[in-house]
Design a protein around this motif. Sequence first.
Motif, PDB file in Angstrom:
ATOM      1  N   ILE A 101      -7.015 -10.221   6.607  1.00  0.00           N
ATOM      2  CA  ILE A 101      -7.575 -11.185   5.611  1.00  0.00           C
ATOM      3  C   ILE A 101      -6.788 -10.917   4.169  1.00  0.00           C
ATOM      4  O   ILE A 101      -6.119 -11.998   3.539  1.00  0.00           O
ATOM      5  N   HIS A 102      -6.617  -9.667   3.895  1.00  0.00           N
ATOM      6  CA  HIS A 102      -5.856  -9.149   2.694  1.00  0.00           C
ATOM      7  C   HIS A 102      -4.373  -9.638   2.886  1.00  0.00           C
ATOM      8  O   HIS A 102      -3.876  -9.910   2.100  1.00  0.00           O
ATOM      9  N   SER A 103      -3.658  -9.391   4.120  1.00  0.00           N
ATOM     10  CA  SER A 103      -2.219  -9.602   4.406  1.00  0.00           C
ATOM     11  C   SER A 103      -2.100 -11.173   4.250  1.00  0.00           C
ATOM     12  O   SER A 103      -0.998 -11.498   3.696  1.00  0.00           O
ATOM     13  N   ILE A 104      -2.999 -11.911   4.796  1.00  0.00           N
ATOM     14  CA  ILE A 104      -2.740 -13.579   4.656  1.00  0.00           C
ATOM     15  C   ILE A 104      -2.936 -14.053   3.190  1.00  0.00           C
ATOM     16  O   ILE A 104      -2.016 -14.743   2.946  1.00  0.00           O
ATOM     17  N   ASN A 105      -3.855 -13.450   2.596  1.00  0.00           N
ATOM     18  CA  ASN A 105      -4.126 -13.837   0.946  1.00  0.00           C
ATOM     19  C   ASN A 105      -2.561 -13.320   0.271  1.00  0.00           C
ATOM     20  O   ASN A 105      -1.949 -14.034  -0.604  1.00  0.00           O
ATOM     21  N   SER A 106      -2.096 -12.049   0.614  1.00  0.00           N
ATOM     22  CA  SER A 106      -0.972 -11.487  -0.177  1.00  0.00           C
ATOM     23  C   SER A 106       0.267 -12.497   0.360  1.00  0.00           C
ATOM     24  O   SER A 106       1.062 -12.834  -0.441  1.00  0.00           O
ATOM     25  N   PHE A 107       0.229 -13.022   1.718  1.00  0.00           N
ATOM     26  CA  PHE A 107       1.582 -13.804   2.084  1.00  0.00           C
ATOM     27  C   PHE A 107       1.221 -15.220   1.170  1.00  0.00           C
ATOM     28  O   PHE A 107       2.526 -15.631   1.034  1.00  0.00           O
ATOM     29  N   LEU A 108       0.264 -15.854   1.390  1.00  0.00           N
ATOM     30  CA  LEU A 108      -0.014 -17.143   0.602  1.00  0.00           C
ATOM     31  C   LEU A 108       0.365 -16.945  -0.605  1.00  0.00           C
ATOM     32  O   LEU A 108       0.802 -17.959  -1.416  1.00  0.00           O
ATOM     33  N   ASP A 109      -0.063 -16.119  -1.426  1.00  0.00           N
ATOM     34  CA  ASP A 109       0.152 -15.741  -2.914  1.00  0.00           C
ATOM     35  C   ASP A 109       1.618 -15.561  -3.359  1.00  0.00           C
ATOM     36  O   ASP A 109       2.136 -15.771  -4.510  1.00  0.00           O
ATOM     37  N   THR A 110       2.468 -14.996  -2.478  1.00  0.00           N
ATOM     38  CA  THR A 110       3.858 -14.344  -2.868  1.00  0.00           C
ATOM     39  C   THR A 110       4.825 -15.084  -2.460  1.00  0.00           C
ATOM     40  O   THR A 110       6.075 -15.180  -2.745  1.00  0.00           O
ATOM     41  N   GLN A 111       4.741 -16.147  -1.221  1.00  0.00           N
ATOM     42  CA  GLN A 111       5.806 -16.649  -0.551  1.00  0.00           C
ATOM     43  C   GLN A 111       6.521 -17.766  -1.635  1.00  0.00           C
ATOM     44  O   GLN A 111       5.728 -18.438  -1.854  1.00  0.00           O
ATOM     45  N   ASP A 112       7.915 -17.777  -1.617  1.00  0.00           N
ATOM     46  CA  ASP A 112       8.494 -18.846  -2.331  1.00  0.00           C
ATOM     47  C   ASP A 112       8.772 -19.924  -1.451  1.00  0.00           C
ATOM     48  O   ASP A 112       9.086 -21.036  -2.162  1.00  0.00           O
ATOM     49  N   VAL A 137       5.338  -8.895   3.234  1.00  0.00           N
ATOM     50  CA  VAL A 137       6.519  -8.866   3.173  1.00  0.00           C
ATOM     51  C   VAL A 137       7.100  -9.292   1.746  1.00  0.00           C
ATOM     52  O   VAL A 137       6.216  -9.901   0.983  1.00  0.00           O
ATOM     53  N   VAL A 138       8.433  -9.278   1.633  1.00  0.00           N
ATOM     54  CA  VAL A 138       8.753  -9.571   0.379  1.00  0.00           C
ATOM     55  C   VAL A 138       8.853 -11.148   0.186  1.00  0.00           C
ATOM     56  O   VAL A 138       8.691 -12.062   1.059  1.00  0.00           O
TER      57      VAL A 138
END
Length: 398
Positions: A77-88, A156-157
């Motif tokens: 859940i934390h990884s998915i939220n991070s992905f959704l918040d950061t991807q350009d 990921v970046v």
Amino acid sequence: MNEFFSIFNPDWWMDENNNALQMGDAILFLLFLLPIAYLFIYSLASLRKYKNPYPNADVKHRFLVLFTTLHDGKEVIHSINSFLDTQDYPREKYDIAVAATQLPEDDLVTLLQMPVNIVVPDKENCTKLYAIQQVMERYSPNEYDMVIIFNSDNRVVPNALDLFNNAYYSGCDSIQAHRMAENLNTSIAVLTAASEEINNHIFRKGQVNLGFSSALIGSGMAFDFAMFHQIAPTLKGSDFSKAMEVALLEQNIYTEYLEEIVCYSKKKDSAYGYSEERQRWLSSQYSSTFLALKRLPLAFLQGRWDYCNKLVQWIMPSRLLLIGLTILVAIGMTFLDWTLCFKWYVLIAAIAATFLMAMPEGEIARHFRKAIWAMPILIFTSMFSHIGRLFSRKKSKK
């Protein structure tokens, strides 16, 4: 018959008339020299500065981003939220799927409220490979352009999807990202992080620089969707990476390595955790070694050099085991016949030079100098994991 049993007598080996010690030393040295030379060549090749060869793409392709998880729902859940918040990357150009295996009910409820597709495998105890196959059954071959596979703890970046997209647009059907340790909280974590970075330089960057496919690492991987949709149902075994590598190389599909797509993961931070991870690795290592020995002669005769390179890599012992055994043989030769030991210490120096060349600069290298005292722990853990594996197999047979 008596002559045969005499080889178990130490005095027989020390007898200068039969040259047994010299012959045994020469054979052992050759067996150790070959894998060390292999590692040295690729480590040297990894020193070439990385430069991304792919220009910006004119098309934004559609991605299926697949997270695989076992037990730990809060982590994914934390990884998915991070992905959704950061991807350009444009949000409408990618979807997220989760292979949710044995997750607690409250974590499943949280995932159901998120913009993700959840697939619960029909087997409670299943491998990562089986979970991925279950996910791919839910989609048609042309629904997406690429699939990207992450573990539950991966971050990921922000420009990861853009970089994957550029490479795919230029013709790459199989891509491995640069997986890097996120936690450096203990000496064991630092050493395992350094080991992974050394592997990245030798088996990914070094191999790609010499024209061979990058090794897969289990996460941070992207594949052409239609190709993967066709290959996935045919994969067998417990090790997804090895099964996928074989399938790709049998079809002469090249795997690119993109160093700047950094994919962070959490490393084991204790000797016990490292030992557990080693046991899982060994469970597939023995079978892949026998498979490599079986297939290497035919691949060599057919001139399939990329495939041969991968099979040779599977035959080789682990890096830590290689270090430990080389040191033990060098010490043994010092006591048996000191005139034979010098080349072994040269070999130890070659191993050290190999890993120093492959050691990246930065935070991991700085921490490594302080954590090197724990190296013997990992070496002995690596060596005894093989012994433990053998005894466990004997018990299971009984």
